[in-house]
Design an enzyme around this catalytic site. Structure first.
Site, PDB file in Angstrom:
ATOM      1  N   GLU A 101       0.848  -1.198   0.000  1.00  0.00           N
ATOM      2  CA  GLU A 101       0.000   0.000   0.000  1.00  0.00           C
ATOM      3  C   GLU A 101       0.886   1.251   0.000  1.00  0.00           C
ATOM      4  O   GLU A 101       2.023   1.220   0.477  1.00  0.00           O
ATOM      5  CB  GLU A 101      -0.911  -0.055   1.234  1.00  0.00           C
ATOM      6  CG  GLU A 101      -1.764   1.168   1.518  1.00  0.00           C
ATOM      7  CD  GLU A 101      -2.770   1.544   0.448  1.00  0.00           C
ATOM      8  OE1 GLU A 101      -2.365   1.638  -0.717  1.00  0.00           O
ATOM      9  OE2 GLU A 101      -3.937   1.792   0.788  1.00  0.00           O
ATOM     10  N   ASP A 102       0.360   2.333  -0.534  1.00  0.00           N
ATOM     11  CA  ASP A 102       1.127   3.582  -0.545  1.00  0.00           C
ATOM     12  C   ASP A 102       1.109   4.251   0.835  1.00  0.00           C
ATOM     13  O   ASP A 102       2.150   4.516   1.417  1.00  0.00           O
ATOM     14  CB  ASP A 102       0.654   4.535  -1.655  1.00  0.00           C
ATOM     15  CG  ASP A 102      -0.842   4.836  -1.611  1.00  0.00           C
ATOM     16  OD1 ASP A 102      -1.571   4.294  -0.741  1.00  0.00           O
ATOM     17  OD2 ASP A 102      -1.303   5.626  -2.453  1.00  0.00           O
ATOM     18  N   ASP A 105      -3.656   5.803   6.300  1.00  0.00           N
ATOM     19  CA  ASP A 105      -4.117   7.082   6.839  1.00  0.00           C
ATOM     20  C   ASP A 105      -5.116   6.765   7.973  1.00  0.00           C
ATOM     21  O   ASP A 105      -4.694   6.471   9.087  1.00  0.00           O
ATOM     22  CB  ASP A 105      -4.736   7.851   5.670  1.00  0.00           C
ATOM     23  CG  ASP A 105      -5.083   9.288   5.991  1.00  0.00           C
ATOM     24  OD1 ASP A 105      -4.247   9.999   6.548  1.00  0.00           O
ATOM     25  OD2 ASP A 105      -6.208   9.699   5.661  1.00  0.00           O
ATOM     26  N   PHE A 154      -0.696  16.380   3.495  1.00  0.00           N
ATOM     27  CA  PHE A 154      -1.159  15.775   2.246  1.00  0.00           C
ATOM     28  C   PHE A 154       0.045  15.653   1.311  1.00  0.00           C
ATOM     29  O   PHE A 154       0.652  16.652   0.935  1.00  0.00           O
ATOM     30  CB  PHE A 154      -2.258  16.615   1.597  1.00  0.00           C
ATOM     31  CG  PHE A 154      -2.900  15.904   0.446  1.00  0.00           C
ATOM     32  CD1 PHE A 154      -3.855  14.926   0.673  1.00  0.00           C
ATOM     33  CD2 PHE A 154      -2.530  16.183  -0.854  1.00  0.00           C
ATOM     34  CE1 PHE A 154      -4.439  14.239  -0.382  1.00  0.00           C
ATOM     35  CE2 PHE A 154      -3.102  15.501  -1.924  1.00  0.00           C
ATOM     36  CZ  PHE A 154      -4.066  14.537  -1.681  1.00  0.00           C
ATOM     37  N   ARG A 167       1.954  11.866  -9.826  1.00  0.00           N
ATOM     38  CA  ARG A 167       2.384  10.489  -9.525  1.00  0.00           C
ATOM     39  C   ARG A 167       3.808  10.258 -10.008  1.00  0.00           C
ATOM     40  O   ARG A 167       4.506   9.382  -9.504  1.00  0.00           O
ATOM     41  CB  ARG A 167       1.471   9.471 -10.217  1.00  0.00           C
ATOM     42  CG  ARG A 167       0.050   9.431  -9.685  1.00  0.00           C
ATOM     43  CD  ARG A 167      -0.658   8.202 -10.271  1.00  0.00           C
ATOM     44  NE  ARG A 167      -2.101   8.275 -10.128  1.00  0.00           N
ATOM     45  CZ  ARG A 167      -2.771   7.875  -9.054  1.00  0.00           C
ATOM     46  NH1 ARG A 167      -2.123   7.390  -8.013  1.00  0.00           N
ATOM     47  NH2 ARG A 167      -4.086   7.954  -9.006  1.00  0.00           N
TER      48      ARG A 167
HETATM   49  P1  5GP Z   1      -7.147   5.222   4.632  1.00  0.00           P
HETATM   50  O1  5GP Z   1      -8.194   4.250   4.220  1.00  0.00           O
HETATM   51  O2  5GP Z   1      -6.037   4.633   5.427  1.00  0.00           O
HETATM   52  O3  5GP Z   1      -7.732   6.450   5.270  1.00  0.00           O
HETATM   53  O4  5GP Z   1      -6.601   5.823   3.316  1.00  0.00           O
HETATM   54  C1  5GP Z   1      -5.634   5.285   2.578  1.00  0.00           C
HETATM   55  C2  5GP Z   1      -5.651   5.945   1.217  1.00  0.00           C
HETATM   56  O5  5GP Z   1      -5.993   7.348   1.296  1.00  0.00           O
HETATM   57  C3  5GP Z   1      -4.271   5.931   0.641  1.00  0.00           C
HETATM   58  O6  5GP Z   1      -4.026   4.725   0.005  1.00  0.00           O
HETATM   59  C4  5GP Z   1      -4.336   7.088  -0.296  1.00  0.00           C
HETATM   60  O7  5GP Z   1      -4.930   6.665  -1.491  1.00  0.00           O
HETATM   61  C5  5GP Z   1      -5.239   8.084   0.379  1.00  0.00           C
HETATM   62  N1  5GP Z   1      -4.423   9.075   1.094  1.00  0.00           N
HETATM   63  C6  5GP Z   1      -4.191   9.170   2.424  1.00  0.00           C
HETATM   64  N2  5GP Z   1      -3.363  10.172   2.709  1.00  0.00           N
HETATM   65  C7  5GP Z   1      -3.033  10.732   1.525  1.00  0.00           C
HETATM   66  C8  5GP Z   1      -2.166  11.816   1.146  1.00  0.00           C
HETATM   67  O8  5GP Z   1      -1.508  12.483   1.947  1.00  0.00           O
HETATM   68  N3  5GP Z   1      -2.090  12.076  -0.194  1.00  0.00           N
HETATM   69  C9  5GP Z   1      -2.775  11.374  -1.125  1.00  0.00           C
HETATM   70  N4  5GP Z   1      -2.646  11.728  -2.383  1.00  0.00           N
HETATM   71  N5  5GP Z   1      -3.596  10.347  -0.803  1.00  0.00           N
HETATM   72  C10 5GP Z   1      -3.709  10.031   0.502  1.00  0.00           C
HETATM   73 MG    MG Z   2      -3.997   3.818  -1.738  1.00  0.00          MG
END
Ligand code: 5GP
Ligand code: MG
Length: 180
Positions: A101-102, A105, A154, A167
């Protein structure tokens, strides 16, 4: 779609990311030493650069597959459920799986993906996230491997977008809105 004006401040350099991936790859190789059946599952689209670099640091035999899930954003906020937009091509039953995963959050995405993939009975299921924002967590989940812990900013670059742009930046940067 209009984007407000913003600039990107470099946060983690390409060199720092590469060095960290070497360390993570060694840890993964240690854990999966002897496994002949590891499937790396990249979560589209944000992890595509990370998984590309990560697999090239691994000397284990690996397969690469991809899963795309909807983000719960906007319309689905109430349920925080995710939908599969693109499922795996391969079976994972009885196999070792590493979800790539990237960013973690709130944790909802990774938690849902882990729950989904567990129903398919993999032998081992582990997770790796390039970035972790622990201060944002709403679900009690932590990736088994983490590249960098970052504050609540962000970020973009290295596969991660802002409105589908940026990207292709080779580094991780934080978005700073400039108004206007
Ligand atoms: P979660 O489900 O953990 O809240 O969110 C994970 C996803 O939210 C990440 O895979 C990403 O796609 C998006 N996300 C969370 N933080 C960021 C951020 O700082 N920048 C971007 N572009 N996407 C984010
Ligand atoms: Mg993601």
């Amino acid at each position: 779609m209009t984007r407000p004006d913003y600039v990107i401040d470099k946060m983690i350099s390409a060199k720092t990311i590469a060095a960290r991936i070497e360390v993570l790859a060694r840890q993964i190789a240690t854990e999966f030493n002897g496994s002949n059946d590891l499937v790396m599952v990249g979560l589209l689209r944000g992890s595509f650069v990370f998984i590309a670099d990560l697999v090239r640091e691994l000397t284990l035999p690996v397969e690469v597959d991809f899963l795309e899930v909807s983000s719960y954003g906007d319309a689905m906020e109430s349920s925080r459920e995710i939908r599969i937009l693109k499922d795996l091509r391969g079976e994972i039953a009885g196999r070792d799986v590493l979800v790539v995963e990237d960013i973690v959050d709130t944790g909802y995405t990774l938690a849902h993906v882990v729950r989904l993939l567990k129903t398919r009975n993999p032998a081992r299921l582990r997770t790796i996230a390039l970035l972790d924002k622990p201060s944002r967590r709403e679900v009690d989940i932590r990736a088994d491997y983490i590249g960098f812990e970052i504050p609540d900013e962000f970020v973009v670059g290295y596969g991660i977008d802002y409105a589908q742009r940026n990207r292709n930046l080779p580094y991780i940067g934080k978005v700073r809105f400039t108004g206007g």
